[in-house]
Design a protein around this motif. Structure first.
Motif, mmCIF file in Angstrom:
data_model
loop_
_atom_site.group_PDB
_atom_site.id
_atom_site.type_symbol
_atom_site.label_atom_id
_atom_site.label_comp_id
_atom_site.label_asym_id
_atom_site.label_seq_id
_atom_site.Cartn_x
_atom_site.Cartn_y
_atom_site.Cartn_z
ATOM 1 N N TYR B 52 1.140 -0.639 0.283
ATOM 2 C CA TYR B 52 -0.031 -0.456 -0.206
ATOM 3 C C TYR B 52 1.158 1.363 0.242
ATOM 4 C CZ TYR B 52 -4.209 -2.766 1.518
ATOM 5 O OH TYR B 52 -5.321 -3.612 0.996
ATOM 6 N N ALA B 56 3.038 9.052 -4.298
ATOM 7 C CA ALA B 56 2.431 8.690 -5.559
ATOM 8 C C ALA B 56 3.231 8.002 -7.335
ATOM 9 C CB ALA B 56 2.892 10.332 -6.109
ATOM 10 N N GLN B 57 2.448 7.070 -7.236
ATOM 11 C CA GLN B 57 3.451 6.081 -9.182
ATOM 12 C C GLN B 57 3.348 7.282 -9.266
ATOM 13 O OE1 GLN B 57 -0.452 4.556 -11.101
ATOM 14 N NE2 GLN B 57 0.529 3.743 -11.510
ATOM 15 N N ASN B 76 2.245 -6.064 -6.137
ATOM 16 C CA ASN B 76 1.261 -5.785 -5.875
ATOM 17 C C ASN B 76 0.819 -4.746 -5.602
ATOM 18 O OD1 ASN B 76 -0.333 -7.377 -7.844
ATOM 19 N ND2 ASN B 76 -0.516 -9.037 -5.811
ATOM 20 N N VAL B 77 0.567 -2.583 -6.333
ATOM 21 C CA VAL B 77 0.965 -2.316 -5.447
ATOM 22 C C VAL B 77 -0.450 -1.059 -5.418
ATOM 23 C CG1 VAL B 77 2.190 0.678 -4.959
ATOM 24 C CG2 VAL B 77 3.535 -1.586 -6.302
ATOM 25 N N ARG B 78 -0.538 -0.845 -5.019
ATOM 26 C CA ARG B 78 -2.010 0.120 -4.044
ATOM 27 C C ARG B 78 -1.760 1.416 -3.814
ATOM 28 N NH1 ARG B 78 -7.750 -0.622 -3.700
ATOM 29 N NH2 ARG B 78 -6.985 -3.297 -4.515
ATOM 30 N N TYR B 79 -2.127 2.443 -5.338
ATOM 31 C CA TYR B 79 -1.885 3.895 -4.509
ATOM 32 C C TYR B 79 -2.920 4.421 -4.104
ATOM 33 C CZ TYR B 79 2.654 2.658 -7.100
ATOM 34 O OH TYR B 79 4.218 2.228 -7.992
ATOM 35 N N GLY B 80 -2.544 5.540 -3.096
ATOM 36 C CA GLY B 80 -3.865 6.396 -2.657
ATOM 37 C C GLY B 80 -3.453 7.105 -1.571
ATOM 38 N N ASP B 81 -3.507 8.149 -0.691
ATOM 39 C CA ASP B 81 -3.475 8.803 0.013
ATOM 40 C C ASP B 81 -3.046 8.530 1.131
ATOM 41 O OD1 ASP B 81 -3.614 11.692 0.931
ATOM 42 O OD2 ASP B 81 -4.870 10.450 2.719
ATOM 43 N N ALA B 83 -3.177 8.604 4.685
ATOM 44 C CA ALA B 83 -3.375 8.793 5.827
ATOM 45 C C ALA B 83 -4.435 7.432 5.409
ATOM 46 C CB ALA B 83 -3.973 10.117 5.748
ATOM 47 N N GLU B 84 -5.609 7.870 4.279
ATOM 48 C CA GLU B 84 -6.436 6.503 3.675
ATOM 49 C C GLU B 84 -6.228 5.338 3.343
ATOM 50 O OE1 GLU B 84 -8.690 8.332 -0.160
ATOM 51 O OE2 GLU B 84 -8.955 10.350 1.219
ATOM 52 N N LEU B 85 -4.727 5.238 3.422
ATOM 53 C CA LEU B 85 -4.476 3.634 2.986
ATOM 54 C C LEU B 85 -4.145 2.998 4.561
ATOM 55 C CD1 LEU B 85 -2.143 4.562 0.055
ATOM 56 C CD2 LEU B 85 -4.277 3.075 0.221
ATOM 57 N N THR B 88 -7.780 2.551 5.762
ATOM 58 C CA THR B 88 -7.696 1.109 4.984
ATOM 59 C C THR B 88 -7.140 0.155 5.925
ATOM 60 O OG1 THR B 88 -7.846 1.734 2.853
ATOM 61 C CG2 THR B 88 -7.994 0.150 2.566
ATOM 62 N N PRO B 97 -4.987 -7.190 2.832
ATOM 63 C CA PRO B 97 -3.566 -8.168 2.317
ATOM 64 C C PRO B 97 -1.878 -7.023 1.737
ATOM 65 C CG PRO B 97 -5.760 -6.886 1.526
ATOM 66 C CD PRO B 97 -5.640 -6.521 2.838
#
Lengths: 523, 354
Positions: B52, B56-57, B76-81, B83-85, B88, B97
């Motif tokens: 996670y 930034a990507q 497997n990279v999940r990009y996001g903010d 704090a929001e990650l 999560t 995961p």
């Protein structure tokens, strides 16, 4: 079949009908899906009630609530005024090019609010390219921007209602000597109240849930504080408590709107085929009318598009990656298409219940189904993270959970349009079908469904157009690496500047145009 | 004219439904494969890691791709903010995961550590980085550093006119001339640092005075920088690399410069981007391999040259145009204290800055 016997009893008995149990059951199941975020909020708040209480009783909560409600009501009011005028001009008058205006005036809906807000800041803010105004930050700017990008939520149902209106009433009024304005105010407008109310409610709820525009325009709203709770203090309890309060506010707004709606009936008394009403000649008002349409379309559509084109030429991040953008476009269309179809299916039983069997139980089911629209996307997404990882790990981070989240989030959009459409199907026609010996399902398939098809498609299209620009649920719930146009815009603008997101934003506008064209050009 | 569109609409709906069923079919396969990786505890197979990334990507993807090319471990990279990650991961809990969390600031890493969701990092990994730039509880490590700066408009201000302390910016002569991003995590970390260094009362008074002095709020650091370039404000409280990256793109006559408050002032706070490994991950070895890679020579050089940050391992030079990290020492500050964002948020709210 149970349905058959229940409905037969209903039709034979006449008078107020009993709610058929199977329909109620299906509707309750659909509402239960929509209640997932509410369950999550209750779990989190119950987990540490004192922290939740603290968050709510902070001094600024009341202030924020008043500010947010004020903005929501202001946006709903101006949106309604703009929408009614535009609907009347494009449906009832001899406005030149009214088909084209009908399309153009709906298009601003596809501009994501944060893009719109940023465009306005760069046009009107300090150092702005057009003029510089002080009020762009704060209430004034938020009011302007949210009105411009949400009035189509009112325009679509009002246009649909206006087209389906019984012309004989207005003709009668005109025949008795009332002028076009008088007959509009005394005959047409009152009949439109349910459609205006439903649209205005959606505009108000959207305003309450919006984060993008208010954050860029620096208007302290409730939703902005909810995002802050996550981003600054990693405080999920406070965020949940505030979101819970938002749901309560939404319920009050909803009940208020439902009271207005319940006093009106809008079914045509004349047969179901629409008879075109002779258009009202605008005469010397033609130019002002054209100027009004031009102004709205210029501010809400032409300026944003031109700005985006200019930005895309600047190519801040080098040449756009077209293969990534094409892939993202396909994914956007896929998710939005699935969300729209699923939302229509889930909304159907609730809309039927609402249109045909009003009452306490119906109102509860409907209110719960509508709650998702007022919640900020981040809350919906985290609720499904929480529930998904525990109850359905097999669906977590798949397209399935994204679509589920979007249905929960946007269900009211479909629900409102479908309910309005069903309310406009004359009961007398259904009863005539029944008296000819048709079964209820046959009546539904041959009479009700075809007549309500327009509203159903409108509802699906609204969900599609909203889902196609949806961001938080996709970022947090989609399969890893799954990019949509909205996430592409976010990636670009997050890494550098807003200008970098111009190309995917333009593509987003382009792919949204055909469904809108279809929606408006249908008749 | 009416028939055809309706027919079309029905066909479209049917098409969408067919798509939906086939898409669900796809889901099933993708789920079973990700489910398999999720439950791979049986045999430690480092074929694939889930990351996670709050970074930034556009910035870090080349580096993460290089990791896969070098080690054969797929990411497997999940990009996001950030704090929001982090939020999560909080909601996912034990079922997350994710194996590795790669965050934009120490605060999010600290929050996950506090929630008991991160595991201990091996000493060999931790010791690569100076103790100031890693968790005292051994659960996260800084991978690169960023300094707070007083960015200024070079057309209007000389470098020696940049005030030596952010506390000076409450002076009436700066009225309406300063921009900040109060919703930004790095701004809030800076306010937390001020509370720790100068005390609660000073920080509260400073926020009030800054607001009263007409300081303009922006949503992002980059927007503060752009506001300086547009002449909207003359000073901005942001991170150093926002200016360096724009200057690299725009060339020598870019009008925004970086000014540094004197060492020890909260205005020149050094914060980190960092990584931690989830306790629930069943691929601890692979996860450590990735964190070590981020601390390796190649990655550190990447951060210095591509994202204009301070490298934290080895003796690589700082990016051009900024003083060396050692000159920005914060004697009175432990980075781990920066996770007290709750107090900062309260302060920011009470003073009406947000």
């Amino acid at each position: 079949m149970a349905v058959t016997s229940t409905m037969r009893r209903r039709y034979r008995g006449g008078g107020p009908s009993r709610t058929p149990a199977p329909l109620l059951l299906v509707a309750v199941v659909c509402a239960a899906a929509a209640a997932v975020p509410l369950v999550y909020l209750v779990i989190v708040i119950a987990g540490s009630p004192s922290a939740a209480g603290d968050a709510i009783w902070r001094a600024r909560t009341v202030e924020l609530l008043v500010r947010s409600l004020g903005l929501a009501l202001a946006v709903a009011t101006t949106s309604s005024v703009i929408a009614v005028v535009l609907a009347w001009l494009t449906v009832r008058t001899d406005l030149p090019g009214r088909r084209l205006w009908a399309l153009l005036t709906v298009l601003p809906f596809v501009v994501p609010s944060y893009i719109g807000a940023y465009l306005f800041v760069s046009a009107l803010g300090p150092g702005g390219v057009l003029v510089q105004v002080d009020w762009i930050y704060g209430f004034g700017g938020a009011w302007l921007v949210l009105t411009l990008f949400t009035y189509p939520l009112v325009l679509l149902p009002v246009r649909a209602a206006m087209r389906r209106q019984d012309p004989s009433l207005e003709e009668a009024a005109r025949g008795m000597g009332a002028g076009p304005v008088t007959s509009f105010l005394t005959v047409t407008l009152p009949q439109l109240t349910p459609a205006i109310g439903a649209g205005a409610l959606l505009a108000a709820l959207y305003t309450l849930s919006d984060f993008g525009a208010v954050s860029i325009l620096r208007f302290d709203s409730f939703t902005r504080v909810i995002y802050q709770s996550y981003r600054a203090s990693f405080d999920r309890t406070g965020a949940a408590a505030l979101a819970g309060l938002l749901v309560v506010v939404m319920l009050l707004l909803y009940l208020w709107e439902a009271r207005v709606r319940s006093t009106r009936s809008s079914a045509r008394s004349a047969p179901g085929t629409a008879r075109p009403l002779a258009p009202v000649p605008l005469g010397r008002w033609k130019l002002p009318a054209l100027a009004f349409c031009t102004a709205i379309v210029t501010i809400a559509l032409v300026v944003p598009v031109i700005t985006l084109v200019v930005w895309s030429q600047r190519a801040v991040a080098g040449a756009p990656d077209w293969s990534a953008i094409t892939g993202a476009m396909g994914n956007s269309l896929l998710t939005a298409g699935l969300a729209a179809s699923a939302a229509v299916l889930v909304a159907l039983p609730v809309a039927l219940l609402s249109a045909r069997h009003p009452g306490r139980a119906t109102q509860t089911v409907e209110a719960i189904s509508s709650s998702g629209y007022v919640l900020p996307g981040i809350i919906i997404a985290l609720a499904l993270v929480f529930v998904g990882t525990r109850a359905a790990p097999w669906a977590y981070q798949t397209l399935l959970i994204v679509v589920f989240a979007m249905v929960v989030h946007f269900l009211p959009l479909a629900l409102g349009a479908m309910r309005t459409a069903l309310l406009q199907v004359p009961r007398s026609l259904e009863e005539a079908g029944r008296s000819c010996g048709r079964g209820p399902l046959s009546v539904w398939a041959t009479i009700t469904a075809p007549l309500a098809m327009g509203g159903t498609l409108a509802g699906g299209a609204l969900v599609f157009l909203t889902a196609v620009k949806e961001l938080p649920t996709v970022i947090l719930l989609a399969p890893t690496g799954f990019q949509t146009l909205a996430t592409e815009i976010w990636q670009q603008t997050n890494a550098s500047v807003f200008e970098a997101g111009a190309v995917p934003a333009l593509v987003l506008l382009l792919v949204s145009a055909p469904p809108l064209f279809f929606l408006v050009g249908r008749d | 004219m009416i028939r055809l569109p309706r027919l079309l609409a029905t066909a479209l709906l049917a098409f969408a439904l067919i798509l939906s069923t086939s898409a669900c079919g796809e889901d099933d396969t993708s789920t079973s494969s990700s489910g398999a990786t999720g439950a791979a505890g049986a045999a430690e197979d480092v074929g694939e890691l889930t990351v996670y990334s709050g970074r930034a990507q556009e910035l870090v993807k080349p580096l993460l791709d290089k990791f896969t090319a070098d080690t054969g471990v797929k990411l497997n990279v999940r990009y996001g903010d950030t704090a929001e990650l982090a939020a999560t991961i909080r909601e996912e809990g034990e079922n997350s995961p994710a194996d590795v969390f790669f965050g934009q600031d120490a605060g999010a890493l600290g929050a996950l550590q506090k929630a008991g969701l991160l595991g201990d990092l091996p000493p060999a990994t931790l010791d690569k980085v100076d103790a100031r730039y890693r968790s005292t509880a051994k659960q996260w490590v800084g991978t690169s550093a960023r300094a707070r700066v007083i960015a200024y408009d070079k057309r209007e201000i000389n470098e020696d006119e940049v005030p030596p302390s952010v506390l000076d910016l409450t002076d009436p002569k700066y009225k309406g001339k300063v921009g900040w991003a109060p919703t930004n995590a790095s701004f809030q970390a800076f306010v937390t640092a001020m509370r720790k260094i100068n005390g609660e009362d000073v920080a509260e008074q400073w926020l009030k005075d800054m607001k009263a002095n007409g300081t303009k709020a922006y949503e992002k650091n980059g927007l503060v920088r752009d506001a300086i370039a547009a002449g909207e404000v003359q000073f901005g409280l942001i991170n150093h690399y926002y200016v360096l990256e724009a200057a690299a793109k725009e060339g020598a006559d870019y009008p925004v410069g970086v000014g540094f408050a004197k060492a020890g002032d909260p205005g020149s706070l050094v914060n980190v981007a960092g990584a931690g490994i989830l306790k629930s991950s069943d691929k601890q070895d692979g996860a450590v391999q990735l964190v070590d890679y981020l601390l390796g020579d190649e990655s550190q050089r990447f951060f210095a040259e591509k994202t204009f940050e301070y490298p934290l391992v080895g003796s690589l030079p700082s990016p051009e145009g900024v003083p060396p990290l050692a000159d920005l020492a914060q004697p009175g500050l432990d980075l781990s204290d920066l996770d007290d964002l709750e107090g900062t948020l309260k302060l920011i709210e009470q003073t009406g800055v947000l």
